[in-house]
Design a protein around this motif. Sequence first.
Motif, PDB file in Angstrom:
ATOM      1  N   MET A  14      -2.837   1.918  -9.641  1.00 55.17           N
ATOM      2  CA  MET A  14      -1.716   2.638  -9.028  1.00 55.17           C
ATOM      3  C   MET A  14      -1.031   3.541 -10.046  1.00 55.17           C
ATOM      4  O   MET A  14       0.148   3.449 -10.279  1.00 55.17           O
ATOM      5  CB  MET A  14      -0.726   1.666  -8.395  1.00 55.17           C
ATOM      6  CG  MET A  14      -0.135   0.645  -9.332  1.00 55.17           C
ATOM      7  SD  MET A  14       1.046  -0.382  -8.460  1.00 55.17           S
ATOM      8  CE  MET A  14       1.905  -1.077  -9.866  1.00 55.17           C
ATOM      9  N   LYS A  48       0.818  -1.220   0.000  1.00 54.55           N
ATOM     10  CA  LYS A  48       0.000   0.000   0.000  1.00 54.55           C
ATOM     11  C   LYS A  48       0.849   1.266   0.000  1.00 54.55           C
ATOM     12  O   LYS A  48       0.332   2.358  -0.234  1.00 54.55           O
ATOM     13  CB  LYS A  48      -0.920   0.007   1.218  1.00 54.55           C
ATOM     14  CG  LYS A  48      -1.954  -1.094   1.180  1.00 54.55           C
ATOM     15  CD  LYS A  48      -2.800  -1.108   2.425  1.00 54.55           C
ATOM     16  CE  LYS A  48      -3.784  -2.268   2.369  1.00 54.55           C
ATOM     17  NZ  LYS A  48      -4.579  -2.372   3.574  1.00 54.55           N
ATOM     18  N   THR A  59      -3.878  -4.075 -10.966  1.00 53.25           N
ATOM     19  CA  THR A  59      -3.143  -3.329  -9.945  1.00 53.25           C
ATOM     20  C   THR A  59      -2.446  -2.132 -10.561  1.00 53.25           C
ATOM     21  O   THR A  59      -2.497  -1.030 -10.014  1.00 53.25           O
ATOM     22  CB  THR A  59      -2.129  -4.250  -9.234  1.00 53.25           C
ATOM     23  OG1 THR A  59      -2.848  -5.333  -8.634  1.00 53.25           O
ATOM     24  CG2 THR A  59      -1.359  -3.501  -8.162  1.00 53.25           C
ATOM     25  N   LYS A  75       6.289  -2.423  -8.762  1.00 53.98           N
ATOM     26  CA  LYS A  75       7.213  -1.571  -9.506  1.00 53.98           C
ATOM     27  C   LYS A  75       8.601  -2.199  -9.582  1.00 53.98           C
ATOM     28  O   LYS A  75       9.345  -1.971 -10.523  1.00 53.98           O
ATOM     29  CB  LYS A  75       7.297  -0.193  -8.838  1.00 53.98           C
ATOM     30  CG  LYS A  75       8.278   0.738  -9.500  1.00 53.98           C
ATOM     31  CD  LYS A  75       8.398   2.062  -8.794  1.00 53.98           C
ATOM     32  CE  LYS A  75       9.436   2.907  -9.513  1.00 53.98           C
ATOM     33  NZ  LYS A  75       9.697   4.147  -8.839  1.00 53.98           N
ATOM     34  N   GLY A 120       0.738  -5.085  -4.544  1.00 50.80           N
ATOM     35  CA  GLY A 120       0.365  -3.699  -4.847  1.00 50.80           C
ATOM     36  C   GLY A 120       1.482  -2.876  -5.463  1.00 50.80           C
ATOM     37  O   GLY A 120       2.040  -3.225  -6.496  1.00 50.80           O
ATOM     38  N   ASN A 121       1.812  -1.766  -4.828  1.00 48.21           N
ATOM     39  CA  ASN A 121       2.796  -0.828  -5.365  1.00 48.21           C
ATOM     40  C   ASN A 121       4.205  -1.387  -5.455  1.00 48.21           C
ATOM     41  O   ASN A 121       5.029  -0.859  -6.201  1.00 48.21           O
ATOM     42  CB  ASN A 121       2.812   0.453  -4.528  1.00 48.21           C
ATOM     43  CG  ASN A 121       1.520   1.223  -4.654  1.00 48.21           C
ATOM     44  OD1 ASN A 121       0.774   1.066  -5.613  1.00 48.21           O
ATOM     45  ND2 ASN A 121       1.235   2.057  -3.678  1.00 48.21           N
ATOM     46  N   THR A 122       4.500  -2.455  -4.713  1.00 48.34           N
ATOM     47  CA  THR A 122       5.847  -3.028  -4.802  1.00 48.34           C
ATOM     48  C   THR A 122       6.069  -3.728  -6.141  1.00 48.34           C
ATOM     49  O   THR A 122       7.199  -4.070  -6.476  1.00 48.34           O
ATOM     50  CB  THR A 122       6.158  -3.996  -3.635  1.00 48.34           C
ATOM     51  OG1 THR A 122       5.238  -5.080  -3.663  1.00 48.34           O
ATOM     52  CG2 THR A 122       6.107  -3.278  -2.295  1.00 48.34           C
ATOM     53  N   CYS A 132       7.321   5.512   2.786  1.00 53.12           N
ATOM     54  CA  CYS A 132       7.511   5.148   1.391  1.00 53.12           C
ATOM     55  C   CYS A 132       8.642   4.130   1.306  1.00 53.12           C
ATOM     56  O   CYS A 132       9.343   3.890   2.290  1.00 53.12           O
ATOM     57  CB  CYS A 132       7.828   6.381   0.557  1.00 53.12           C
ATOM     58  SG  CYS A 132       9.345   7.235   1.055  1.00 53.12           S
ATOM     59  N   THR A 141       3.759   3.941  -1.268  1.00 57.33           N
ATOM     60  CA  THR A 141       4.231   4.419  -2.562  1.00 57.33           C
ATOM     61  C   THR A 141       5.751   4.397  -2.597  1.00 57.33           C
ATOM     62  O   THR A 141       6.413   4.250  -1.580  1.00 57.33           O
ATOM     63  CB  THR A 141       3.758   5.864  -2.831  1.00 57.33           C
ATOM     64  OG1 THR A 141       4.269   6.698  -1.799  1.00 57.33           O
ATOM     65  CG2 THR A 141       2.255   5.955  -2.889  1.00 57.33           C
ATOM     66  N   SER A 142       6.272   4.567  -3.767  1.00 62.80           N
ATOM     67  CA  SER A 142       7.709   4.719  -3.944  1.00 62.80           C
ATOM     68  C   SER A 142       8.120   6.073  -3.373  1.00 62.80           C
ATOM     69  O   SER A 142       7.321   7.012  -3.357  1.00 62.80           O
ATOM     70  CB  SER A 142       8.032   4.665  -5.437  1.00 62.80           C
ATOM     71  OG  SER A 142       9.290   5.192  -5.702  1.00 62.80           O
ATOM     72  N   VAL A 184       2.369   5.039  -9.441  1.00 62.00           N
ATOM     73  CA  VAL A 184       3.543   4.173  -9.412  1.00 62.00           C
ATOM     74  C   VAL A 184       3.868   3.805 -10.850  1.00 62.00           C
ATOM     75  O   VAL A 184       3.172   3.027 -11.477  1.00 62.00           O
ATOM     76  CB  VAL A 184       3.269   2.900  -8.592  1.00 62.00           C
ATOM     77  CG1 VAL A 184       4.480   1.993  -8.609  1.00 62.00           C
ATOM     78  CG2 VAL A 184       2.907   3.282  -7.181  1.00 62.00           C
TER      79      VAL A 184
END
Length: 167
Positions: free
Chosen positions: A144, A70, A140, A119, A115-117, A83, A72-73, A147
């Motif tokens: 996002m 959940k 996903t 990336k 999720g955001n990982t 983050c 973000t970068s 991301v």
Amino acid sequence: TKEGLEVLKRVGSWDDNQTIAIAERIVELQGKDNASLTQDDWAVIARYAKGVAKSTLQKAGDDGLKILGKLTSCDNPLIETACLEDGQLEAAIASAKSRWGDASKWTKANVETLGNTLKALTVDDVKALAKEGAIAALDTANKMRVVLMDKDQRKALADKAKEAYTA
């Protein structure tokens, strides 16, 4: 203590060294090995995720991966310390691989948890996703928008989508 953490939350911002020290102390106060940390434990840790050691992230259990997914970068954080930086994103993916096997074995639920990982997936990881994982990754990625995957990751995901929807 919980009271101390509440005070820390009210402070405006922390430099990187302070964030690392806070994150290490929070993990230490939990008194558990990394794989045993609950979702509630990770929710507290996540506030200072930027300072969490990669070795801790590499051993995150399913609850930890769900919370980490959940975040973000740090390229575009909602909260400066909550983050994940590039090396940390890869550490979360390494934990997923050690728990669930390589990307070809990931279920829809696994991919949604990350999720955001996502990336941090390599192009080879994206290409290896099974149909179910690829469809979940597309969903996903659509959710996002902040991301950003790089050009090669997006191309691999697009190719995988074509393959998933034509098979």
